[in-house]
Design a protein around this motif. Sequence first.
Motif, short mmCIF file in Angstrom:
data_model
loop_
_atom_site.label_atom_id
_atom_site.label_comp_id
_atom_site.label_asym_id
_atom_site.label_seq_id
_atom_site.Cartn_x
_atom_site.Cartn_y
_atom_site.Cartn_z
N LEU A 102 0.84 -1.19 0.00
CA LEU A 102 0.00 0.00 0.00
C LEU A 102 0.87 1.25 0.00
N ARG A 103 0.56 2.18 -0.89
CA ARG A 103 1.24 3.47 -0.91
C ARG A 103 0.19 4.58 -0.97
N PHE A 104 0.49 5.69 -0.33
CA PHE A 104 -0.36 6.86 -0.40
C PHE A 104 0.20 7.82 -1.44
N CYS A 105 -0.55 8.05 -2.50
CA CYS A 105 -0.14 8.98 -3.56
C CYS A 105 -0.98 10.25 -3.42
N THR A 106 -0.34 11.33 -3.10
CA THR A 106 -1.06 12.56 -2.83
C THR A 106 -0.45 13.73 -3.57
N ASN A 107 -1.29 14.67 -3.97
CA ASN A 107 -0.82 15.92 -4.52
C ASN A 107 -0.78 17.00 -3.43
N GLU A 108 -0.70 16.57 -2.19
CA GLU A 108 -0.60 17.49 -1.05
C GLU A 108 0.66 18.36 -1.19
N VAL A 137 7.10 7.80 6.33
CA VAL A 137 7.27 8.82 5.28
C VAL A 137 7.55 8.16 3.93
N SER A 138 8.27 7.04 3.95
CA SER A 138 8.64 6.37 2.70
C SER A 138 7.44 5.77 1.97
N GLU A 139 6.31 5.64 2.66
CA GLU A 139 5.10 5.09 2.04
C GLU A 139 4.23 6.18 1.42
N VAL A 140 4.65 7.43 1.56
CA VAL A 140 3.88 8.56 1.03
C VAL A 140 4.63 9.19 -0.14
N PHE A 141 3.95 9.31 -1.26
CA PHE A 141 4.52 9.93 -2.45
C PHE A 141 3.78 11.23 -2.73
N SER A 142 4.54 12.33 -2.73
CA SER A 142 3.97 13.65 -2.98
C SER A 142 4.86 14.39 -3.98
N PRO A 143 4.36 15.47 -4.58
CA PRO A 143 5.10 16.12 -5.66
C PRO A 143 6.41 16.81 -5.25
N ALA A 144 6.46 17.40 -4.07
CA ALA A 144 7.63 18.22 -3.72
C ALA A 144 8.96 17.44 -3.77
N PRO A 145 9.07 16.27 -3.13
CA PRO A 145 10.35 15.54 -3.21
C PRO A 145 10.71 15.16 -4.65
N ALA A 146 9.70 14.83 -5.46
CA ALA A 146 9.96 14.49 -6.86
C ALA A 146 10.47 15.71 -7.61
N ALA A 147 9.91 16.89 -7.31
CA ALA A 147 10.35 18.12 -7.96
C ALA A 147 11.79 18.45 -7.58
N ILE A 148 12.12 18.25 -6.32
CA ILE A 148 13.47 18.54 -5.86
C ILE A 148 14.49 17.67 -6.59
N ALA A 149 14.16 16.42 -6.79
CA ALA A 149 15.06 15.52 -7.52
C ALA A 149 15.29 16.01 -8.95
N MET A 160 5.27 9.87 -14.94
CA MET A 160 6.53 9.74 -14.20
C MET A 160 6.28 9.57 -12.70
N PHE A 161 5.28 10.27 -12.20
CA PHE A 161 4.94 10.20 -10.78
C PHE A 161 4.45 8.79 -10.42
N PHE A 162 3.52 8.28 -11.21
CA PHE A 162 3.01 6.93 -10.94
C PHE A 162 4.10 5.88 -11.12
N GLN A 163 4.98 6.07 -12.11
CA GLN A 163 6.04 5.10 -12.34
C GLN A 163 7.01 5.05 -11.17
N SER A 164 7.25 6.20 -10.53
CA SER A 164 8.15 6.22 -9.38
C SER A 164 7.58 5.39 -8.23
N VAL A 165 6.26 5.39 -8.09
CA VAL A 165 5.61 4.59 -7.05
C VAL A 165 5.72 3.11 -7.39
N LEU A 166 5.47 2.76 -8.64
CA LEU A 166 5.58 1.36 -9.07
C LEU A 166 6.99 0.84 -8.88
N THR A 167 7.97 1.67 -9.20
CA THR A 167 9.37 1.28 -9.04
C THR A 167 9.69 1.00 -7.57
#
Length: 244
Positions: free
Chosen positions: A24-30, A51-63, A167-174
């Motif tokens: 289970l992962r939480f995918c949020t645009n928070e 925290v590692s189970e939550v995917f949000s835009p800011a960390p992805a943007a920073i990368a 890209m966001f969804f693929q990062s969760v799948l990975t």
Amino acid sequence: MTVSPFQSDLLTFFLRLKSSDLQLRFCTNETQATREKFVAKLGRLGFDISVSEVFSPAPAAIAVLKERGLRPHLLVYDGVLPEFDSVDKANPNCVVIGDAAEKFSYQNLNEAFRVLVGLDKPVLFSLGQGRYYKETDGLKLDVGVYMKALEYACDLKAEVIGKPSPMFFQSVLTDMGLQPHEALMIGDDLVNDVGGAQNCGMKGVQVRTGKYRLSDENHPTVTADGTVDNLAQAVDVILNQRGH
């Protein structure tokens, strides 16, 4: 602490899935709080997640910013600013916008516009592209509205980070070690949750809560793989199909 019916439904959904063999992962645009604060808030409601189970835009943007050597002008909510502490923001050569709420003033939008039009190769990142979201006092405009305004004013196309970006969804799948056909997205936003997942090769189920509208069931471009009344019904269907 008072728990709303939706929060109770979500907690039941969470606990039942956590006790199964499913990931289970939480995918949020928070984008109004850091992931740490988001997790802490859920923890107070009874959710035992990391925290590692939550995917949000800011960390992805920073990368992305670090990978491309970009220095952002930020138009984001104050609560998410700590996420960007490690990023060089001097002499910005791009703009990042998130759900800035009251900070989406004329002055702040115009400042972002001026940064973009002053660049030879303007780059605009949007942390999601939602049209609106729902809070306890009603619907509110989301970041996508302001993204479109800057796109139009600057004659450019924003790069979306977060749902519905593939890209966001693929990062969760990975992170989960899964292929798209092995995963299911459940959400209330037909376009960003369901449509975004489907564009990545996943199945998408819409919940008739939150942002759901009756017109979603006749949407011209996105058709959910299933529609359920609440998260409890969604987990019933999932676990029954797996024989739990």
